[in-house]
Design a protein around this motif. Structure first.
Motif, PDB file in Angstrom:
ATOM      1  N   LYS A  16       0.858  -1.198   0.000  1.00  0.00           N
ATOM      2  CA  LYS A  16       0.000   0.000   0.000  1.00  0.00           C
ATOM      3  C   LYS A  16       0.887   1.239   0.000  1.00  0.00           C
ATOM      4  O   LYS A  16       1.947   1.242   0.625  1.00  0.00           O
ATOM      5  CB  LYS A  16      -0.874   0.024   1.254  1.00  0.00           C
ATOM      6  CG  LYS A  16      -1.953  -1.018   1.279  1.00  0.00           C
ATOM      7  CD  LYS A  16      -3.046  -0.582   2.258  1.00  0.00           C
ATOM      8  CE  LYS A  16      -3.914  -1.744   2.697  1.00  0.00           C
ATOM      9  NZ  LYS A  16      -3.309  -2.527   3.782  1.00  0.00           N
ATOM     10  N   PRO A  17       0.457   2.304  -0.686  1.00  0.00           N
ATOM     11  CA  PRO A  17       1.249   3.538  -0.641  1.00  0.00           C
ATOM     12  C   PRO A  17       1.271   4.106   0.779  1.00  0.00           C
ATOM     13  O   PRO A  17       0.302   3.954   1.526  1.00  0.00           O
ATOM     14  CB  PRO A  17       0.522   4.474  -1.604  1.00  0.00           C
ATOM     15  CG  PRO A  17      -0.823   3.879  -1.830  1.00  0.00           C
ATOM     16  CD  PRO A  17      -0.723   2.419  -1.540  1.00  0.00           C
ATOM     17  N   GLY A  18       2.369   4.739   1.134  1.00  0.00           N
ATOM     18  CA  GLY A  18       2.454   5.373   2.452  1.00  0.00           C
ATOM     19  C   GLY A  18       2.784   4.415   3.571  1.00  0.00           C
ATOM     20  O   GLY A  18       2.633   4.762   4.737  1.00  0.00           O
ATOM     21  N   VAL A  19       3.231   3.200   3.238  1.00  0.00           N
ATOM     22  CA  VAL A  19       3.609   2.244   4.271  1.00  0.00           C
ATOM     23  C   VAL A  19       5.013   1.724   3.981  1.00  0.00           C
ATOM     24  O   VAL A  19       5.329   1.362   2.851  1.00  0.00           O
ATOM     25  CB  VAL A  19       2.623   1.047   4.338  1.00  0.00           C
ATOM     26  CG1 VAL A  19       3.039   0.088   5.454  1.00  0.00           C
ATOM     27  CG2 VAL A  19       1.197   1.528   4.547  1.00  0.00           C
ATOM     28  N   LEU A  20       5.853   1.736   5.017  1.00  0.00           N
ATOM     29  CA  LEU A  20       7.170   1.102   4.929  1.00  0.00           C
ATOM     30  C   LEU A  20       7.056  -0.238   5.643  1.00  0.00           C
ATOM     31  O   LEU A  20       6.838  -0.285   6.852  1.00  0.00           O
ATOM     32  CB  LEU A  20       8.228   1.983   5.594  1.00  0.00           C
ATOM     33  CG  LEU A  20       9.658   1.429   5.589  1.00  0.00           C
ATOM     34  CD1 LEU A  20      10.233   1.408   4.178  1.00  0.00           C
ATOM     35  CD2 LEU A  20      10.556   2.255   6.498  1.00  0.00           C
ATOM     36  N   TYR A  21       7.154  -1.317   4.883  1.00  0.00           N
ATOM     37  CA  TYR A  21       7.044  -2.659   5.438  1.00  0.00           C
ATOM     38  C   TYR A  21       8.424  -3.139   5.842  1.00  0.00           C
ATOM     39  O   TYR A  21       9.366  -3.037   5.061  1.00  0.00           O
ATOM     40  CB  TYR A  21       6.461  -3.619   4.401  1.00  0.00           C
ATOM     41  CG  TYR A  21       5.075  -3.249   3.954  1.00  0.00           C
ATOM     42  CD1 TYR A  21       3.966  -3.767   4.604  1.00  0.00           C
ATOM     43  CD2 TYR A  21       4.874  -2.380   2.889  1.00  0.00           C
ATOM     44  CE1 TYR A  21       2.674  -3.429   4.192  1.00  0.00           C
ATOM     45  CE2 TYR A  21       3.599  -2.032   2.474  1.00  0.00           C
ATOM     46  CZ  TYR A  21       2.505  -2.565   3.131  1.00  0.00           C
ATOM     47  OH  TYR A  21       1.250  -2.220   2.722  1.00  0.00           O
ATOM     48  N   VAL A  22       8.510  -3.652   7.044  1.00  0.00           N
ATOM     49  CA  VAL A  22       9.810  -4.088   7.550  1.00  0.00           C
ATOM     50  C   VAL A  22       9.706  -5.517   8.054  1.00  0.00           C
ATOM     51  O   VAL A  22       8.794  -5.851   8.810  1.00  0.00           O
ATOM     52  CB  VAL A  22      10.297  -3.161   8.690  1.00  0.00           C
ATOM     53  CG1 VAL A  22      11.546  -3.741   9.341  1.00  0.00           C
ATOM     54  CG2 VAL A  22      10.583  -1.776   8.153  1.00  0.00           C
ATOM     55  N   SER A  23      10.626  -6.350   7.595  1.00  0.00           N
ATOM     56  CA  SER A  23      10.751  -7.702   8.117  1.00  0.00           C
ATOM     57  C   SER A  23      12.127  -7.827   8.757  1.00  0.00           C
ATOM     58  O   SER A  23      13.126  -7.873   8.065  1.00  0.00           O
ATOM     59  CB  SER A  23      10.586  -8.733   7.001  1.00  0.00           C
ATOM     60  OG  SER A  23      11.018 -10.001   7.476  1.00  0.00           O
ATOM     61  N   CYS A  33       7.148   3.351  -4.324  1.00  0.00           N
ATOM     62  CA  CYS A  33       7.775   4.645  -4.625  1.00  0.00           C
ATOM     63  C   CYS A  33       6.757   5.762  -4.357  1.00  0.00           C
ATOM     64  O   CYS A  33       5.645   5.734  -4.886  1.00  0.00           O
ATOM     65  CB  CYS A  33       8.239   4.661  -6.081  1.00  0.00           C
ATOM     66  SG  CYS A  33       8.976   6.236  -6.538  1.00  0.00           S
ATOM     67  N   PRO A  34       7.134   6.754  -3.539  1.00  0.00           N
ATOM     68  CA  PRO A  34       6.162   7.784  -3.154  1.00  0.00           C
ATOM     69  C   PRO A  34       5.783   8.749  -4.274  1.00  0.00           C
ATOM     70  O   PRO A  34       4.885   9.565  -4.090  1.00  0.00           O
ATOM     71  CB  PRO A  34       6.870   8.526  -2.011  1.00  0.00           C
ATOM     72  CG  PRO A  34       8.316   8.255  -2.200  1.00  0.00           C
ATOM     73  CD  PRO A  34       8.421   6.920  -2.864  1.00  0.00           C
ATOM     74  N   CYS A  35       6.415   8.642  -5.440  1.00  0.00           N
ATOM     75  CA  CYS A  35       6.035   9.526  -6.547  1.00  0.00           C
ATOM     76  C   CYS A  35       4.716   9.092  -7.164  1.00  0.00           C
ATOM     77  O   CYS A  35       4.106   9.839  -7.918  1.00  0.00           O
ATOM     78  CB  CYS A  35       7.133   9.582  -7.611  1.00  0.00           C
ATOM     79  SG  CYS A  35       7.005   8.317  -8.880  1.00  0.00           S
ATOM     80  N   GLY A  36       4.293   7.845  -6.858  1.00  0.00           N
ATOM     81  CA  GLY A  36       3.025   7.367  -7.394  1.00  0.00           C
ATOM     82  C   GLY A  36       3.178   6.498  -8.623  1.00  0.00           C
ATOM     83  O   GLY A  36       2.187   6.091  -9.224  1.00  0.00           O
ATOM     84  N   CYS A  37       4.427   6.178  -9.000  1.00  0.00           N
ATOM     85  CA  CYS A  37       4.652   5.381 -10.215  1.00  0.00           C
ATOM     86  C   CYS A  37       4.299   3.908  -9.988  1.00  0.00           C
ATOM     87  O   CYS A  37       4.170   3.149 -10.947  1.00  0.00           O
ATOM     88  CB  CYS A  37       6.094   5.502 -10.684  1.00  0.00           C
ATOM     89  SG  CYS A  37       7.301   4.751  -9.574  1.00  0.00           S
ATOM     90  N   GLY A  38       4.169   3.498  -8.735  1.00  0.00           N
ATOM     91  CA  GLY A  38       3.770   2.129  -8.448  1.00  0.00           C
ATOM     92  C   GLY A  38       4.911   1.147  -8.324  1.00  0.00           C
ATOM     93  O   GLY A  38       4.689  -0.041  -8.103  1.00  0.00           O
ATOM     94  N   ALA A  39       6.155   1.609  -8.450  1.00  0.00           N
ATOM     95  CA  ALA A  39       7.307   0.711  -8.354  1.00  0.00           C
ATOM     96  C   ALA A  39       7.493   0.251  -6.908  1.00  0.00           C
ATOM     97  O   ALA A  39       7.354   1.035  -5.975  1.00  0.00           O
ATOM     98  CB  ALA A  39       8.564   1.422  -8.836  1.00  0.00           C
ATOM     99  N   LYS A  40       7.795  -1.049  -6.750  1.00  0.00           N
ATOM    100  CA  LYS A  40       8.125  -1.595  -5.436  1.00  0.00           C
ATOM    101  C   LYS A  40       9.599  -1.358  -5.173  1.00  0.00           C
ATOM    102  O   LYS A  40      10.444  -1.778  -5.950  1.00  0.00           O
ATOM    103  CB  LYS A  40       7.879  -3.107  -5.414  1.00  0.00           C
ATOM    104  CG  LYS A  40       6.462  -3.500  -5.124  1.00  0.00           C
ATOM    105  CD  LYS A  40       6.388  -5.013  -4.939  1.00  0.00           C
ATOM    106  CE  LYS A  40       4.945  -5.467  -5.123  1.00  0.00           C
ATOM    107  NZ  LYS A  40       4.807  -6.925  -4.957  1.00  0.00           N
ATOM    108  N   ILE A  41       9.903  -0.696  -4.087  1.00  0.00           N
ATOM    109  CA  ILE A  41      11.287  -0.394  -3.753  1.00  0.00           C
ATOM    110  C   ILE A  41      11.702  -1.271  -2.570  1.00  0.00           C
ATOM    111  O   ILE A  41      11.090  -1.222  -1.510  1.00  0.00           O
ATOM    112  CB  ILE A  41      11.453   1.095  -3.378  1.00  0.00           C
ATOM    113  CG1 ILE A  41      10.833   1.988  -4.452  1.00  0.00           C
ATOM    114  CG2 ILE A  41      12.919   1.421  -3.160  1.00  0.00           C
ATOM    115  CD1 ILE A  41      11.367   1.801  -5.853  1.00  0.00           C
ATOM    116  N   ARG A  42      12.747  -2.077  -2.789  1.00  0.00           N
ATOM    117  CA  ARG A  42      13.254  -2.937  -1.716  1.00  0.00           C
ATOM    118  C   ARG A  42      14.560  -2.379  -1.203  1.00  0.00           C
ATOM    119  O   ARG A  42      15.444  -2.034  -1.987  1.00  0.00           O
ATOM    120  CB  ARG A  42      13.480  -4.356  -2.238  1.00  0.00           C
ATOM    121  CG  ARG A  42      12.205  -5.044  -2.552  1.00  0.00           C
ATOM    122  CD  ARG A  42      12.424  -6.317  -3.324  1.00  0.00           C
ATOM    123  NE  ARG A  42      11.132  -6.837  -3.737  1.00  0.00           N
ATOM    124  CZ  ARG A  42      10.283  -7.453  -2.907  1.00  0.00           C
ATOM    125  NH1 ARG A  42      10.632  -7.666  -1.653  1.00  0.00           N
ATOM    126  NH2 ARG A  42       9.114  -7.862  -3.332  1.00  0.00           N
TER     127      ARG A  42
END
Ligand SMILES: [Zn+2]
Length: 133
Positions: A16-23, A33-42
């Motif tokens: 989901k946008p606006g969430v940093l998932y941490v494991s 990516c917060p620009c809204g492009c939809g890219a998943k950043i790991r």
């Protein structure tokens, strides 16, 4: 843009946008990516990778995130739950100086220039401390 921290064991398929998932188990974080492009950043977490700090207002990730592999070329910090944008780089600059100290410093000064208000002041102090260390 606000970023919330969410701790998980496994990374979810859909971010989901606006969430940093941490494991912590897998030493990894992921976000859209917060620009809204939809890219998943790991971003791998560890002494030679990214550092995660949890604050009252949200997560802080260091160093900055540069999405040079994505078409948007976004570059930003996640600091105390806020996205702080850096400047845009030309493809040549990205190829030659990806994550170099000079690039970080330059991005830092531009970010300083652009940030105003309380979060900007705190961010400036924080980055200054990191560069002095
Ligand atoms: Zn993007």
């Amino acid at each position: 843009m606000k970023i919330d921290l969410q701790r998980m064991h496994y990374m979810p398929q859909e971010l989901k946008p606006g969430v940093l998932y941490v494991s912590e188990e897998f030493g990894a974080a992921a976000h859209l990516c917060p620009c809204g492009c939809g890219a998943k950043i790991r971003t791998p977490l560890g002494p030679t990778d990214w550092t995660l700090e949890e604050t009252d207002s949200g997560p802080t990730l260091w160093p900055s995130v540069g999405n040079w592999q994505q078409t948007c070329q976004s570059h930003y910090w996640i600091y105390e739950g806020e996205v702080i944008w850096s400047i845009e780089f030309t493809p040549g600059e990205i190829a030659s100086g990806c994550r170099s100290e000079a690039e970080r410093r330059r991005a830092y000064y531009h970010a300083l220039h652009r940030q105003r208000g309380t979060i900007g002041r705190r961010f400036r102090r924080w980055v200054k401390r990191l560069f002095q260390a």
